[in-house]
Scaffold this active site. Structure first.
Site, PDB file in Angstrom:
ATOM      1  N   CYS A 111     -26.432 -15.400 -31.620  1.00  0.00           N
ATOM      2  CA  CYS A 111     -27.187 -14.878 -30.472  1.00  0.00           C
ATOM      3  C   CYS A 111     -27.682 -13.460 -30.780  1.00  0.00           C
ATOM      4  CB  CYS A 111     -26.300 -14.859 -29.226  1.00  0.00           C
ATOM      5  SG  CYS A 111     -25.753 -16.508 -28.767  1.00  0.00           S
ATOM      6  N   HIS A 145     -27.867 -27.342 -44.519  1.00  0.00           N
ATOM      7  CA  HIS A 145     -28.829 -28.096 -45.321  1.00  0.00           C
ATOM      8  C   HIS A 145     -28.335 -28.186 -46.769  1.00  0.00           C
ATOM      9  CE1 HIS A 145     -32.482 -29.411 -47.252  1.00  0.00           C
ATOM     10  NE2 HIS A 145     -32.929 -29.752 -46.051  1.00  0.00           N
ATOM     11  N   ASP A 298     -38.288 -28.599 -47.200  1.00  0.00           N
ATOM     12  CA  ASP A 298     -37.618 -29.792 -46.674  1.00  0.00           C
ATOM     13  C   ASP A 298     -37.173 -29.586 -45.222  1.00  0.00           C
ATOM     14  OD1 ASP A 298     -36.671 -32.497 -47.480  1.00  0.00           O
ATOM     15  OD2 ASP A 298     -34.785 -31.681 -46.722  1.00  0.00           O
ATOM     16  N   CYS A 326     -30.561 -14.296 -21.553  1.00  0.00           N
ATOM     17  CA  CYS A 326     -30.336 -15.529 -22.315  1.00  0.00           C
ATOM     18  C   CYS A 326     -30.739 -16.728 -21.476  1.00  0.00           C
ATOM     19  CB  CYS A 326     -28.862 -15.689 -22.691  1.00  0.00           C
ATOM     20  SG  CYS A 326     -28.328 -14.666 -24.057  1.00  0.00           S
TER      21      CYS A 326
HETATM   22 FE1  FES Z   1     -24.923 -16.662 -26.547  1.00  0.00          FE
HETATM   23 FE2  FES Z   1     -26.080 -15.686 -24.266  1.00  0.00          FE
HETATM   24  S1  FES Z   1     -24.713 -14.676 -25.640  1.00  0.00           S
HETATM   25  S2  FES Z   1     -26.301 -17.648 -25.165  1.00  0.00           S
END
Ligand code: FES
Length: 347
Positions: A111, A145, A298, A326
């Site tokens: 994140c 991958h 790929d 978020c």
């Molecule tokens: Fe991970 Fe908000 S801190 S989705």
């Protein structure tokens, strides 16, 4: 291309002539598919050479492998240095692309990195109308991958050769990745286990008897971060008598400040010397290795063929996330990668 020999200082290398003509080389007339490569961005010097070249090779590979979605053109959206997100997304529209693949250059999702770059895109479109004729989709993680594991294994093998055969199998392979504050880990950030997944598949590809560990670098500030720290691990292994080490930057795909300075100068030279390490080497990042270009192509082609525009994994927030940003960003991408804004049935 870039020397990864541990050294006290590294000279500033003049820009290769090819970089002086970046714009000319990357100009594609009437691109159909944009590959928007997200990264944080760094200082404007030698660290961008590999980055530029791998983008350029990637596009050539895609044109060959997937002519029906070509011509492809690469775009770059950096978080902290130009070209910024807003410039890049404005350019997509000007170029009249039909399809845009937002492609994070962090194989392992966090994140704090990919999530933050995506939030910047969502922020940009709060004040700018979303283009109605571009079909957007997203590749936000590709930690497992097989070709990524293969290129890391090849980079490790190159450096294992630098050790005398009599001790080669006993060299401790230290995979090192940027650390993360423990509060982010406790919130549910997937980064630690995605990095571990890359380590696991790399060791499987490598098929050597060497011991390995995952360690964490670049902690800042007083709060607790993921451990063990890379420099502490070097010192601790020296105390245990394990004096042959190989550092492998496992979460960076290009050379930059954390590899060229922190690993090569601070850890491989200063820390290792003080700790009494006999030999320490550092594996090169994937950079422009042909296997890496193959991996990037790929990842993109599998994505284009899958028909998936955004993953359920991305749309699910961390269990303890309380960030309204978020939440709105995930909602924005759910809609951007659906046909809510899209008015032209192009692909
Ligand atoms: Fe991970 Fe908000 S801190 S989705």
């Amino acid at each position: 291309m870039l020397s990864t020999i541990c050294r006290k200082t590294f000279p500033r290398v003049p820009r290769p002539a090819s970089l002086c003509s970046v714009r000319m080389l990357s100009d594609v007339q009437n691109p159909k598919t944009a590959i928007v490569m997200l990264n944080m961005g760094g200082p404007t010097h030698i660290d961008q050479v590999g980055d530029y070249l791998h983008r350029r090779l990637l596009v050539e590979a895609l044109d060959k492998l997937s002519p029906e979605t070509g011509p492809h053109k690469h775009y770059v959206a950096f978080r902290y240095v130009p070209p910024f997100t807003e410039e890049t997304f404005a350019q997509l529209e000007k170029d009249g692309v039909e399809r845009a693949v937002i492609f994070s250059q962090y194989p392992q999702y966090s994140c704090a990195t990919t999530g933050s770059s995506l939030n910047a895109i969502a922020d940009f479109y709060k004040s700018t109308p979303v283009p109605k004729n571009i079909k957007f989709s997203m590749i936000e993680r590709w930690a497992s991958h097989p070709l990524l594991a293969k290129v890391f294994a090849q980079r490790i093998q190159e450096k294992l050769e630098a050790f005398d055969p009599s001790i080669r199998d006993d060299v401790v392979i230290l995979f090192t990745a940027h650390s993360l504050p423990l509060k982010a880990v406790s919130r549910g950030d997937t980064y630690p286990h995605e990095v571990a997944a890359t380590v696991g598949s790399t060791m499987q590809q490598l098929a050597v008897p060497n011991p390995h560990r995952l360690v964490w670098q670049s902690k800042v500030g007083p709060l607790p971060w993921l451990q063990p720290y890379t420099d502490d691990a070097i010192k601790a292994y020296a105390k245990q008598g394990r004096k042959h080490l190989l550092l492998v930057p496992i979460a960076f795909v290009n050379e930059h400040i954390e590899t060229l300075h922190e690993l090569d100068i601070e850890y491989c030279y200063d820390v290792a010397k003080e700790a009494g390490i006999k030999q320490i080497e550092r594996a090169a990042t994937p950079n422009v290795h042909p296997t890496f270009i193959e991996a990037l192509a790929d990842v993109v082609i599998s994505h284009l063929n899958s028909g998936q525009r955004v993953s359920k994994q991305f749309l699910t927030r961390c269990p303890h996330c309380v960030s309204a940003r978020c939440q709105s960003s995930k909602e924005f991408f759910r809609e951007l990668c659906s046909d809510k804004y899209y008015e032209k049935n192009v692909l």
